[in-house]
Design a protein around this motif. Structure first.
Motif, PDB file in Angstrom:
ATOM      1  N   SER A  80     -19.796  28.139   3.942  1.00 37.12           N
ATOM      2  CA  SER A  80     -19.210  27.893   2.624  1.00 37.12           C
ATOM      3  C   SER A  80     -17.773  27.398   2.718  1.00 37.12           C
ATOM      4  O   SER A  80     -17.145  27.114   1.695  1.00 37.12           O
ATOM      5  N   GLY A  81     -17.240  27.306   3.946  1.00 36.15           N
ATOM      6  CA  GLY A  81     -15.898  26.758   4.124  1.00 36.15           C
ATOM      7  C   GLY A  81     -14.837  27.755   4.509  1.00 36.15           C
ATOM      8  O   GLY A  81     -13.663  27.395   4.627  1.00 36.15           O
ATOM      9  N   VAL A  82     -15.213  29.020   4.715  1.00 40.30           N
ATOM     10  CA  VAL A  82     -14.229  30.028   5.120  1.00 40.30           C
ATOM     11  C   VAL A  82     -14.067  29.946   6.634  1.00 40.30           C
ATOM     12  O   VAL A  82     -14.866  30.485   7.397  1.00 40.30           O
ATOM     13  N   ARG A  83     -13.042  29.247   7.064  1.00 39.20           N
ATOM     14  CA  ARG A  83     -12.794  29.022   8.484  1.00 39.20           C
ATOM     15  C   ARG A  83     -11.318  28.715   8.686  1.00 39.20           C
ATOM     16  O   ARG A  83     -10.555  28.577   7.733  1.00 39.20           O
ATOM     17  N   ARG A  84     -10.919  28.587   9.919  1.00 34.82           N
ATOM     18  CA  ARG A  84      -9.534  28.250  10.242  1.00 34.82           C
ATOM     19  C   ARG A  84      -9.375  26.725  10.188  1.00 34.82           C
ATOM     20  O   ARG A  84     -10.045  26.007  10.924  1.00 34.82           O
ATOM     21  N   TYR A  85      -8.493  26.260   9.313  1.00 36.40           N
ATOM     22  CA  TYR A  85      -8.271  24.820   9.175  1.00 36.40           C
ATOM     23  C   TYR A  85      -7.046  24.342   9.953  1.00 36.40           C
ATOM     24  O   TYR A  85      -7.065  23.275  10.550  1.00 36.40           O
ATOM     25  N   GLY A  86      -5.976  25.134   9.932  1.00 35.82           N
ATOM     26  CA  GLY A  86      -4.730  24.675  10.545  1.00 35.82           C
ATOM     27  C   GLY A  86      -4.007  23.692   9.631  1.00 35.82           C
ATOM     28  O   GLY A  86      -4.642  22.961   8.864  1.00 35.82           O
TER      29      GLY A  86
ATOM     30  N   GLY B 107      -4.339  29.369   9.559  1.00 38.50           N
ATOM     31  CA  GLY B 107      -5.790  29.422   9.530  1.00 38.50           C
ATOM     32  C   GLY B 107      -6.404  28.884   8.261  1.00 38.50           C
ATOM     33  O   GLY B 107      -6.388  27.690   7.993  1.00 38.50           O
ATOM     34  N   PHE B 108      -6.958  29.777   7.446  1.00 39.11           N
ATOM     35  CA  PHE B 108      -7.668  29.398   6.219  1.00 39.11           C
ATOM     36  C   PHE B 108      -6.718  28.805   5.184  1.00 39.11           C
ATOM     37  O   PHE B 108      -7.065  27.879   4.457  1.00 39.11           O
ATOM     38  N   THR B 109      -5.512  29.345   5.107  1.00 44.93           N
ATOM     39  CA  THR B 109      -4.489  28.832   4.201  1.00 44.93           C
ATOM     40  C   THR B 109      -3.172  28.701   4.955  1.00 44.93           C
ATOM     41  O   THR B 109      -3.040  29.149   6.099  1.00 44.93           O
ATOM     42  N   ALA B 110      -2.191  28.125   4.268  1.00 43.78           N
ATOM     43  CA  ALA B 110      -0.885  27.911   4.892  1.00 43.78           C
ATOM     44  C   ALA B 110       0.025  29.129   4.787  1.00 43.78           C
ATOM     45  O   ALA B 110       1.234  29.018   5.007  1.00 43.78           O
ATOM     46  N   VAL B 111      -0.537  30.311   4.478  1.00 45.14           N
ATOM     47  CA  VAL B 111       0.273  31.533   4.475  1.00 45.14           C
ATOM     48  C   VAL B 111       0.072  32.338   5.754  1.00 45.14           C
ATOM     49  O   VAL B 111       0.719  33.362   5.954  1.00 45.14           O
ATOM     50  N   ASP B 112      -0.808  31.885   6.628  1.00 51.65           N
ATOM     51  CA  ASP B 112      -1.140  32.616   7.849  1.00 51.65           C
ATOM     52  C   ASP B 112      -0.151  32.280   8.962  1.00 51.65           C
ATOM     53  O   ASP B 112       0.581  31.293   8.902  1.00 51.65           O
TER      54      ASP B 112
ATOM     55  N   ARG C 166     -10.955  20.283  -5.678  1.00 54.89           N
ATOM     56  CA  ARG C 166     -11.700  21.511  -5.389  1.00 54.89           C
ATOM     57  C   ARG C 166     -11.023  22.348  -4.308  1.00 54.89           C
ATOM     58  O   ARG C 166     -11.338  23.531  -4.142  1.00 54.89           O
ATOM     59  N   LEU C 167     -10.090  21.751  -3.583  1.00 50.09           N
ATOM     60  CA  LEU C 167      -9.391  22.474  -2.519  1.00 50.09           C
ATOM     61  C   LEU C 167      -8.079  23.094  -2.992  1.00 50.09           C
ATOM     62  O   LEU C 167      -7.386  23.744  -2.210  1.00 50.09           O
ATOM     63  N   ILE C 168      -7.735  22.909  -4.257  1.00 49.82           N
ATOM     64  CA  ILE C 168      -6.472  23.458  -4.779  1.00 49.82           C
ATOM     65  C   ILE C 168      -6.350  24.965  -4.539  1.00 49.82           C
ATOM     66  O   ILE C 168      -5.273  25.440  -4.152  1.00 49.82           O
ATOM     67  N   PRO C 169      -7.417  25.768  -4.715  1.00 49.17           N
ATOM     68  CA  PRO C 169      -7.265  27.211  -4.458  1.00 49.17           C
ATOM     69  C   PRO C 169      -6.874  27.545  -3.020  1.00 49.17           C
ATOM     70  O   PRO C 169      -6.322  28.619  -2.765  1.00 49.17           O
ATOM     71  N   LEU C 170      -7.134  26.633  -2.083  1.00 47.28           N
ATOM     72  CA  LEU C 170      -6.787  26.888  -0.684  1.00 47.28           C
ATOM     73  C   LEU C 170      -5.360  26.464  -0.353  1.00 47.28           C
ATOM     74  O   LEU C 170      -4.840  26.839   0.703  1.00 47.28           O
ATOM     75  N   ALA C 171      -4.740  25.681  -1.215  1.00 52.31           N
ATOM     76  CA  ALA C 171      -3.354  25.251  -0.984  1.00 52.31           C
ATOM     77  C   ALA C 171      -2.650  25.098  -2.329  1.00 52.31           C
ATOM     78  O   ALA C 171      -2.200  24.015  -2.695  1.00 52.31           O
TER      79      ALA C 171
ATOM     80  N   ALA D  54       0.851  -1.187   0.000  1.00 47.11           N
ATOM     81  CA  ALA D  54       0.000   0.000   0.000  1.00 47.11           C
ATOM     82  C   ALA D  54       0.886   1.235   0.000  1.00 47.11           C
ATOM     83  O   ALA D  54       2.075   1.168   0.334  1.00 47.11           O
ATOM     84  N   VAL D  55       0.288   2.358  -0.376  1.00 47.10           N
ATOM     85  CA  VAL D  55       1.020   3.623  -0.446  1.00 47.10           C
ATOM     86  C   VAL D  55       0.245   4.688   0.313  1.00 47.10           C
ATOM     87  O   VAL D  55      -0.970   4.838   0.134  1.00 47.10           O
ATOM     88  N   GLY D  56       0.945   5.414   1.170  1.00 48.40           N
ATOM     89  CA  GLY D  56       0.347   6.537   1.879  1.00 48.40           C
ATOM     90  C   GLY D  56       0.900   7.845   1.355  1.00 48.40           C
ATOM     91  O   GLY D  56       2.100   7.952   1.076  1.00 48.40           O
ATOM     92  N   HIS D  57       0.037   8.845   1.187  1.00 46.97           N
ATOM     93  CA  HIS D  57       0.446  10.152   0.667  1.00 46.97           C
ATOM     94  C   HIS D  57       0.156  11.241   1.686  1.00 46.97           C
ATOM     95  O   HIS D  57      -0.931  11.273   2.277  1.00 46.97           O
ATOM     96  N   ARG D  58       1.105  12.138   1.858  1.00 44.75           N
ATOM     97  CA  ARG D  58       0.804  13.370   2.567  1.00 44.75           C
ATOM     98  C   ARG D  58       0.019  14.274   1.616  1.00 44.75           C
ATOM     99  O   ARG D  58       0.459  14.560   0.507  1.00 44.75           O
ATOM    100  N   VAL D  59      -1.157  14.707   2.058  1.00 46.81           N
ATOM    101  CA  VAL D  59      -1.962  15.664   1.302  1.00 46.81           C
ATOM    102  C   VAL D  59      -2.235  16.839   2.235  1.00 46.81           C
ATOM    103  O   VAL D  59      -2.715  16.650   3.356  1.00 46.81           O
ATOM    104  N   VAL D  60      -1.935  18.033   1.778  1.00 44.24           N
ATOM    105  CA  VAL D  60      -1.979  19.185   2.678  1.00 44.24           C
ATOM    106  C   VAL D  60      -3.395  19.510   3.135  1.00 44.24           C
ATOM    107  O   VAL D  60      -3.634  19.745   4.316  1.00 44.24           O
ATOM    108  N   HIS D  61      -4.365  19.517   2.217  1.00 49.51           N
ATOM    109  CA  HIS D  61      -5.696  20.014   2.579  1.00 49.51           C
ATOM    110  C   HIS D  61      -6.770  18.944   2.396  1.00 49.51           C
ATOM    111  O   HIS D  61      -6.940  18.397   1.315  1.00 49.51           O
TER     112      HIS D  61
END
Length: 253
Positions: free
Chosen positions: A175-181, A228-233, A119-124, A91-98
């Motif tokens: 709509s998904g605008v929140r702090r994800y971390g 928060g919302f993205t990894a630039v915060d 669909r999450l590409i714009p956030l990361a 099996a293969v495991g992948h790190r996926v950011v979002h």
């Protein structure tokens, strides 16, 4: 033959990987770790064993090589078959950011999961496309291998609700605008190992590198993160400003 798990962390021009022995009932045992760097320009391949000793170093591609993620993954799998034949990758495991709101734990990848993650590409945008590229490439190279996505955001999904909110209208929250971390896989590992060194309680953990963040843990659970919302915060980073007064952006427009 030892059953093995291949773990992939794909970037824009590199693929870092590790091979673990899949031992039931106990922590997986690291066997090998390596990386293929310089994809699309000057590829090189390095592998070390669990103790950090060099096992393989290859620079057999000409400068300007068009070797891509699919070619690199094929090379890694072929090398494992040839030089680590005592391990059978199952099996293969992948790190996926979002993972967004939908994925609060690791999940086996299928076409529906890939569509959700696209669909999450714009956030990361710096990470998600490359994470998905390696998943697609491996599906092409070795379609028989099950793939599992492990998310940097998942560890923070259990934060108190107030820690996930912005002071914005509820419709934006829904709509998904929140702090994800982010950096959750790193923090999850640290939270799992901390009890070996100190009693449970309140701890602030720093993930420091070109990308950097802080996470507050309570009894091994994330309760707050600087990202928060993205990894630039959050903290200032190698190529990211970190937290920035929105007034600065408006002033510069």
């Amino acid at each position: 033959m030892k059953p093995g798990i291949l773990v992939i962390n794909a970037g824009s021009s590199s693929i870092k990987f590790a091979v673990f022995r899949d031992a039931a009932q106990i922590e997986p045992q690291l066997l090998l770790k390596g990386q293929m760097e310089g994809l699309g320009s000057d590829p090189n391949f390095r592998v070390k064993d669990a103790s950090g000793q060099s096992v393989e170093e290859r620079d057999e591609w000409p400068r300007g090589s068009s070797l891509d993620h699919a070619g690199a993954l094929r090379y890694i799998l072929d090398w494992l078959d040839e030089c680590a034949s005592e391990v059978k990758i199952g099996a293969v495991g992948h790190r996926v950011v979002h993972g967004g709101l939908s994925y609060d734990r690791a999940v086996q990848v299928d076409e529906g999961v890939i569509a959700d993650l696209e669909r999450l590409i714009p956030l990361a945008p710096l990470h998600q496309p490359h994470n998905l590229a390696s998943i697609r490439a491996l599906a092409e190279v070795a379609p028989e291998l099950p793939q599992v996505a492990c998310f940097d955001t998942a560890f923070h999904r259990a934060q108190p609700r107030v820690a996930q909110l912005f002071a914005l209208p509820r419709a934006l929250l829904d709509s998904g605008v929140r702090r994800y971390g982010f950096h959750g896989l790193s923090y999850e590992y640290i939270a799992r190992r901390l009890p070996d060194y100190m009693p449970a309680g309140k701890v602030v953990v720093a993930h420091l590198g070109s990308g950097a963040s802080l996470c507050a843990l309570q009894d091994g659970r994330s309760v707050e993160s600087t990202m928060g919302f993205t990894a630039v915060d959050g903290l200032p980073m190698g190529t990211r400003t970190g937290a920035l007064d929105p007034g600065v952006v408006l002033y510069l427009l």
